[in-house]
Motif scaffolding. Structure first.
Motif, PDB file in Angstrom:
ATOM      1  N   GLU A 179       0.832  -1.205   0.000  1.00 33.54           N
ATOM      2  CA  GLU A 179       0.000   0.000   0.000  1.00 33.54           C
ATOM      3  C   GLU A 179       0.866   1.254   0.000  1.00 33.54           C
ATOM      4  O   GLU A 179       0.587   2.213  -0.737  1.00 33.54           O
ATOM      5  CB  GLU A 179      -0.916  -0.006   1.224  1.00 33.54           C
ATOM      6  CG  GLU A 179      -1.994  -1.079   1.186  1.00 33.54           C
ATOM      7  CD  GLU A 179      -2.765  -1.187   2.488  1.00 33.54           C
ATOM      8  OE1 GLU A 179      -3.810  -1.852   2.496  1.00 33.54           O
ATOM      9  OE2 GLU A 179      -2.322  -0.602   3.503  1.00 33.54           O
ATOM     10  N   VAL A 180       1.919   1.237   0.811  1.00 34.65           N
ATOM     11  CA  VAL A 180       2.830   2.384   0.867  1.00 34.65           C
ATOM     12  C   VAL A 180       3.524   2.570  -0.480  1.00 34.65           C
ATOM     13  O   VAL A 180       3.640   3.692  -0.989  1.00 34.65           O
ATOM     14  CB  VAL A 180       3.867   2.198   1.995  1.00 34.65           C
ATOM     15  CG1 VAL A 180       4.959   3.267   1.913  1.00 34.65           C
ATOM     16  CG2 VAL A 180       3.180   2.259   3.356  1.00 34.65           C
ATOM     17  N   LEU A 181       3.965   1.474  -1.083  1.00 35.38           N
ATOM     18  CA  LEU A 181       4.605   1.544  -2.398  1.00 35.38           C
ATOM     19  C   LEU A 181       3.671   2.172  -3.423  1.00 35.38           C
ATOM     20  O   LEU A 181       4.064   3.076  -4.178  1.00 35.38           O
ATOM     21  CB  LEU A 181       5.016   0.139  -2.851  1.00 35.38           C
ATOM     22  CG  LEU A 181       5.508   0.008  -4.302  1.00 35.38           C
ATOM     23  CD1 LEU A 181       6.771   0.824  -4.521  1.00 35.38           C
ATOM     24  CD2 LEU A 181       5.738  -1.452  -4.656  1.00 35.38           C
ATOM     25  N   GLY A 182       2.429   1.703  -3.459  1.00 38.60           N
ATOM     26  CA  GLY A 182       1.475   2.230  -4.430  1.00 38.60           C
ATOM     27  C   GLY A 182       1.249   3.720  -4.279  1.00 38.60           C
ATOM     28  O   GLY A 182       1.188   4.459  -5.272  1.00 38.60           O
ATOM     29  N   LEU A 183       1.154   4.184  -3.042  1.00 33.53           N
ATOM     30  CA  LEU A 183       0.921   5.612  -2.805  1.00 33.53           C
ATOM     31  C   LEU A 183       2.165   6.441  -3.122  1.00 33.53           C
ATOM     32  O   LEU A 183       2.064   7.554  -3.643  1.00 33.53           O
ATOM     33  CB  LEU A 183       0.472   5.827  -1.359  1.00 33.53           C
ATOM     34  CG  LEU A 183      -0.927   5.265  -1.040  1.00 33.53           C
ATOM     35  CD1 LEU A 183      -1.201   5.312   0.454  1.00 33.53           C
ATOM     36  CD2 LEU A 183      -2.004   6.021  -1.803  1.00 33.53           C
ATOM     37  N   LEU A 184       3.344   5.906  -2.825  1.00 26.96           N
ATOM     38  CA  LEU A 184       4.580   6.605  -3.187  1.00 26.96           C
ATOM     39  C   LEU A 184       4.675   6.779  -4.700  1.00 26.96           C
ATOM     40  O   LEU A 184       5.066   7.839  -5.193  1.00 26.96           O
ATOM     41  CB  LEU A 184       5.797   5.833  -2.679  1.00 26.96           C
ATOM     42  CG  LEU A 184       6.089   5.908  -1.180  1.00 26.96           C
ATOM     43  CD1 LEU A 184       7.181   4.910  -0.806  1.00 26.96           C
ATOM     44  CD2 LEU A 184       6.505   7.319  -0.774  1.00 26.96           C
ATOM     45  N   LEU A 185       4.301   5.752  -5.442  1.00 29.81           N
ATOM     46  CA  LEU A 185       4.370   5.816  -6.901  1.00 29.81           C
ATOM     47  C   LEU A 185       3.326   6.760  -7.481  1.00 29.81           C
ATOM     48  O   LEU A 185       3.441   7.182  -8.628  1.00 29.81           O
ATOM     49  CB  LEU A 185       4.201   4.416  -7.501  1.00 29.81           C
ATOM     50  CG  LEU A 185       5.355   3.444  -7.236  1.00 29.81           C
ATOM     51  CD1 LEU A 185       5.027   2.058  -7.769  1.00 29.81           C
ATOM     52  CD2 LEU A 185       6.652   3.953  -7.854  1.00 29.81           C
ATOM     53  N   ARG A 186       2.325   7.105  -6.690  1.00 26.82           N
ATOM     54  CA  ARG A 186       1.327   8.091  -7.119  1.00 26.82           C
ATOM     55  C   ARG A 186       1.706   9.501  -6.681  1.00 26.82           C
ATOM     56  O   ARG A 186       0.964  10.451  -6.908  1.00 26.82           O
ATOM     57  CB  ARG A 186      -0.046   7.723  -6.552  1.00 26.82           C
ATOM     58  CG  ARG A 186      -0.648   6.471  -7.181  1.00 26.82           C
ATOM     59  CD  ARG A 186      -1.896   6.024  -6.458  1.00 26.82           C
ATOM     60  NE  ARG A 186      -2.932   7.046  -6.485  1.00 26.82           N
ATOM     61  CZ  ARG A 186      -4.061   6.974  -5.771  1.00 26.82           C
ATOM     62  NH1 ARG A 186      -4.262   5.941  -4.970  1.00 26.82           N
ATOM     63  NH2 ARG A 186      -4.957   7.941  -5.858  1.00 26.82           N
ATOM     64  N   GLY A 187       2.876   9.629  -6.055  1.00 21.84           N
ATOM     65  CA  GLY A 187       3.374  10.948  -5.706  1.00 21.84           C
ATOM     66  C   GLY A 187       3.032  11.429  -4.318  1.00 21.84           C
ATOM     67  O   GLY A 187       3.270  12.586  -3.983  1.00 21.84           O
ATOM     68  N   TYR A 188       2.481  10.560  -3.466  1.00 23.52           N
ATOM     69  CA  TYR A 188       2.128  10.960  -2.108  1.00 23.52           C
ATOM     70  C   TYR A 188       3.385  11.143  -1.257  1.00 23.52           C
ATOM     71  O   TYR A 188       4.358  10.405  -1.396  1.00 23.52           O
ATOM     72  CB  TYR A 188       1.252   9.894  -1.446  1.00 23.52           C
ATOM     73  CG  TYR A 188      -0.203   9.907  -1.842  1.00 23.52           C
ATOM     74  CD1 TYR A 188      -1.195  10.191  -0.913  1.00 23.52           C
ATOM     75  CD2 TYR A 188      -0.594   9.615  -3.146  1.00 23.52           C
ATOM     76  CE1 TYR A 188      -2.539  10.183  -1.265  1.00 23.52           C
ATOM     77  CE2 TYR A 188      -1.929   9.609  -3.515  1.00 23.52           C
ATOM     78  CZ  TYR A 188      -2.898   9.891  -2.570  1.00 23.52           C
ATOM     79  OH  TYR A 188      -4.220   9.887  -2.936  1.00 23.52           O
ATOM     80  N   THR A 189       3.360  12.115  -0.362  1.00 27.28           N
ATOM     81  CA  THR A 189       4.428  12.293   0.617  1.00 27.28           C
ATOM     82  C   THR A 189       4.200  11.338   1.789  1.00 27.28           C
ATOM     83  O   THR A 189       3.117  10.748   1.929  1.00 27.28           O
ATOM     84  CB  THR A 189       4.442  13.732   1.154  1.00 27.28           C
ATOM     85  OG1 THR A 189       3.204  13.978   1.850  1.00 27.28           O
ATOM     86  CG2 THR A 189       4.600  14.738   0.021  1.00 27.28           C
TER      87      THR A 189
END
Length: 213
Positions: A158-168
């Motif tokens: 989940e963290v990986l997916g959000l990082l790849l979407r540009g989330y801090t």
């Protein structure tokens, strides 16, 4: 409605005209300037302080990654969306590492460019689907490999997916309703398991495995 102020940077007048006609049909965008070289773009960005810079890689007057670095340093609030003919994965990685917020090829449909602009302004990382799909297709045509994510926990995925979407880290913590320190721990473990050392490594991993869209 507050309009997003756009600086259009491309050395081809016909390309600028086409993009300008598209943007002028949208109520949430306003073109505040046009440039045809790297040096003109740096000067115009300093004077106009646009919200979004549509940046072509083939402009004369400067190396693209250095120009993007300069723009990021000079215009901290400006988002940079690379709009180019180049669909090479290494170029994508280099531009993202230099500070670009998105990357899209000129051959896409009008609606894709508008989606890219809005995604970048929403704080998301955007990469043209064609790049990710093409890269994923090349990888899939080779001998079957181990699923690169199988060693990750569900939370790390989940963290990986959000990082790849540009989330801090803070935005991920808010999304998952956990503390920032927990996100930092998940991120560190995930990066170690995937043998990634930097943000650019992470972006390249996402592109290579078709995880960025």
């Amino acid at each position: 409605m507050t309009q997003t102020q756009v600086l259009l940077a491309d050395d081809h007048a016909l390309v600028r005209a086409g993009i300008r006609l598209l943007i002028e049909t949208q109520r949430d965008f306003e073109i505040v300037g046009e440039t045809g070289s790297a040096s003109e773009t740096i000067q115009a960005a300093q004077n106009l302080q646009p919200d979004l810079i549509l940046f072509d890689l083939s402009m004369p007057g400067g190396e693209p990654s250095q120009t993007i670095n300069h723009l990021r340093y000079q215009n901290a609030k400006s988002k940079i969306l690379v709009v180019t003919m180049h669909d090479d994965r290494e170029i994508v990685r280099k531009m993202l590492a230099s500070g670009a917020h998105g990357y899209i090829v000129k051959s896409v449909a009008d609606v894709d460019l508008l989606n890219a602009m809005r995604s970048v302004m929403d704080g998301k990382l955007y990469i043209n689907l064609g790049i990710a799909a093409e890269t994923h297709e090349r990888a899939s045509s080779q001998a079957p490999e181990k699923d690169p994510l199988e060693d990750l926990s569900q939370r790390e995925k989940e963290v990986l997916g959000l990082l790849l979407r540009g989330y801090t880290n803070q935005a991920i913590a808010d999304q998952l309703r956990v503390g920032v320190k927990s996100i930092e721990s998940y991120r560190s473990r995930m990066m170690t398991k995937l043998n990634l050392a930097s943000k650019s490594d992470l972006m390249e991993f996402g592109i290579r495995h078709g995880l960025i869209y």
